[in-house]
Design a protein around this motif. Structure first.
Motif, PDB file in Angstrom:
ATOM      1  N   ASN A 200      -2.245  11.199  -9.744  1.00 46.83           N
ATOM      2  CA  ASN A 200      -1.226  11.884 -10.535  1.00 46.83           C
ATOM      3  C   ASN A 200      -0.120  10.956 -11.030  1.00 46.83           C
ATOM      4  N   GLY A 201      -0.215   9.662 -10.709  1.00 48.25           N
ATOM      5  CA  GLY A 201       0.776   8.700 -11.163  1.00 48.25           C
ATOM      6  C   GLY A 201       2.036   8.648 -10.317  1.00 48.25           C
ATOM      7  N   PHE A 202       2.079   9.436  -9.242  1.00 42.76           N
ATOM      8  CA  PHE A 202       3.280   9.500  -8.416  1.00 42.76           C
ATOM      9  C   PHE A 202       3.492   8.235  -7.598  1.00 42.76           C
ATOM     10  N   ASP A 203       2.467   7.402  -7.460  1.00 39.51           N
ATOM     11  CA  ASP A 203       2.630   6.176  -6.681  1.00 39.51           C
ATOM     12  C   ASP A 203       3.653   5.232  -7.311  1.00 39.51           C
ATOM     13  N   ALA A 204       4.007   5.445  -8.581  1.00 41.23           N
ATOM     14  CA  ALA A 204       5.059   4.655  -9.222  1.00 41.23           C
ATOM     15  C   ALA A 204       6.438   5.023  -8.677  1.00 41.23           C
ATOM     16  N   VAL A 205       6.540   6.181  -8.041  1.00 46.61           N
ATOM     17  CA  VAL A 205       7.789   6.698  -7.497  1.00 46.61           C
ATOM     18  C   VAL A 205       7.971   6.285  -6.038  1.00 46.61           C
ATOM     19  N   VAL A 206       6.877   5.979  -5.364  1.00 47.12           N
ATOM     20  CA  VAL A 206       6.870   5.740  -3.925  1.00 47.12           C
ATOM     21  C   VAL A 206       7.078   4.263  -3.608  1.00 47.12           C
ATOM     22  N   LYS A 207       7.957   4.005  -2.664  1.00 47.88           N
ATOM     23  CA  LYS A 207       8.162   2.658  -2.130  1.00 47.88           C
ATOM     24  C   LYS A 207       7.832   2.728  -0.643  1.00 47.88           C
ATOM     25  N   ARG A 208       7.014   1.801  -0.189  1.00 50.57           N
ATOM     26  CA  ARG A 208       6.649   1.775   1.229  1.00 50.57           C
ATOM     27  C   ARG A 208       7.265   0.543   1.874  1.00 50.57           C
ATOM     28  N   VAL A 209       7.931   0.771   2.987  1.00 55.84           N
ATOM     29  CA  VAL A 209       8.519  -0.303   3.780  1.00 55.84           C
ATOM     30  C   VAL A 209       7.998  -0.109   5.193  1.00 55.84           C
ATOM     31  N   GLY A 210       7.027  -0.926   5.554  1.00 56.71           N
ATOM     32  CA  GLY A 210       6.357  -0.699   6.835  1.00 56.71           C
ATOM     33  C   GLY A 210       5.657   0.644   6.790  1.00 56.71           C
ATOM     34  N   ARG A 211       5.964   1.499   7.738  1.00 54.12           N
ATOM     35  CA  ARG A 211       5.367   2.838   7.767  1.00 54.12           C
ATOM     36  C   ARG A 211       6.226   3.879   7.056  1.00 54.12           C
ATOM     37  N   ARG A 212       7.416   3.482   6.667  1.00 56.42           N
ATOM     38  CA  ARG A 212       8.323   4.430   6.005  1.00 56.42           C
ATOM     39  C   ARG A 212       7.911   4.632   4.554  1.00 56.42           C
ATOM     40  N   VAL A 213       7.962   5.869   4.142  1.00 56.52           N
ATOM     41  CA  VAL A 213       7.670   6.220   2.746  1.00 56.52           C
ATOM     42  C   VAL A 213       8.979   6.681   2.128  1.00 56.52           C
ATOM     43  N   LEU A 214       9.413   5.962   1.108  1.00 59.62           N
ATOM     44  CA  LEU A 214      10.678   6.259   0.443  1.00 59.62           C
ATOM     45  C   LEU A 214      10.411   6.695  -0.993  1.00 59.62           C
ATOM     46  N   ILE A 215      11.230   7.608  -1.465  1.00 59.17           N
ATOM     47  CA  ILE A 215      11.119   8.089  -2.837  1.00 59.17           C
ATOM     48  C   ILE A 215      12.234   7.445  -3.652  1.00 59.17           C
ATOM     49  N   ASP A 216      11.858   6.765  -4.723  1.00 57.49           N
ATOM     50  CA  ASP A 216      12.823   6.184  -5.647  1.00 57.49           C
ATOM     51  C   ASP A 216      13.361   7.334  -6.497  1.00 57.49           C
ATOM     52  N   GLU A 217      14.614   7.683  -6.272  1.00 53.13           N
ATOM     53  CA  GLU A 217      15.206   8.875  -6.893  1.00 53.13           C
ATOM     54  C   GLU A 217      15.142   8.820  -8.423  1.00 53.13           C
ATOM     55  N   GLN A 218      15.539   7.708  -9.005  1.00 55.31           N
ATOM     56  CA  GLN A 218      15.526   7.582 -10.462  1.00 55.31           C
ATOM     57  C   GLN A 218      14.103   7.676 -11.003  1.00 55.31           C
ATOM     58  N   ALA A 219      13.160   6.993 -10.348  1.00 53.19           N
ATOM     59  CA  ALA A 219      11.763   7.030 -10.786  1.00 53.19           C
ATOM     60  C   ALA A 219      11.181   8.433 -10.644  1.00 53.19           C
ATOM     61  N   PHE A 220      11.625   9.183  -9.625  1.00 53.36           N
ATOM     62  CA  PHE A 220      11.151  10.556  -9.442  1.00 53.36           C
ATOM     63  C   PHE A 220      11.491  11.404 -10.666  1.00 53.36           C
ATOM     64  N   PHE A 221      12.749  11.360 -11.103  1.00 52.69           N
ATOM     65  CA  PHE A 221      13.146  12.188 -12.233  1.00 52.69           C
ATOM     66  C   PHE A 221      12.536  11.710 -13.545  1.00 52.69           C
ATOM     67  N   GLU A 222      12.288  10.411 -13.669  1.00 48.35           N
ATOM     68  CA  GLU A 222      11.555   9.915 -14.838  1.00 48.35           C
ATOM     69  C   GLU A 222      10.125  10.443 -14.817  1.00 48.35           C
ATOM     70  N   TRP A 223       9.496  10.465 -13.623  1.00 47.15           N
ATOM     71  CA  TRP A 223       8.132  10.979 -13.481  1.00 47.15           C
ATOM     72  C   TRP A 223       8.091  12.465 -13.842  1.00 47.15           C
ATOM     73  N   VAL A 224       9.096  13.224 -13.402  1.00 44.17           N
ATOM     74  CA  VAL A 224       9.157  14.663 -13.721  1.00 44.17           C
ATOM     75  C   VAL A 224       9.242  14.845 -15.239  1.00 44.17           C
TER      76      VAL A 224
END
Length: 71
Positions: A39-63
């Motif tokens: 679905n292209g959402f992997d452009a919004v996701v940042k992974r640091v170790g096991r943590r999954v973070l959502i890039d807020e700006q990229a999320f709204f651009e994806w929406v």
């Protein structure tokens, strides 16, 4: 030479997303992350170790980019 500040985007862990935004719920975000490659959402996701973070700006651009696909 003046140094311009780059706009920063907040990185939000999935469990804390609703402290900043009402939608989507954490389960909905996990669904989007799970299917991120299709679905292209992997452009919004940042992974640091096991943590999954959502890039807020990229999320709204994806929406914005994907709003035409919802029916």
């Amino acid at each position: 030479m003046s140094q311009e500040k780059l706009p920063t985007s907040r990185l939000i862990p999935i469990p804390k997303w609703n402290e900043y935004h009402d939608w989507p719920p954490p389960g909905g975000l996990r669904h989007l992350v799970f299917y991120g490659k299709t679905n292209g959402f992997d452009a919004v996701v940042k992974r640091v170790g096991r943590r999954v973070l959502i890039d807020e700006q990229a999320f709204f651009e994806w929406v914005e980019k994907n709003q035409g696909g919802a029916k």
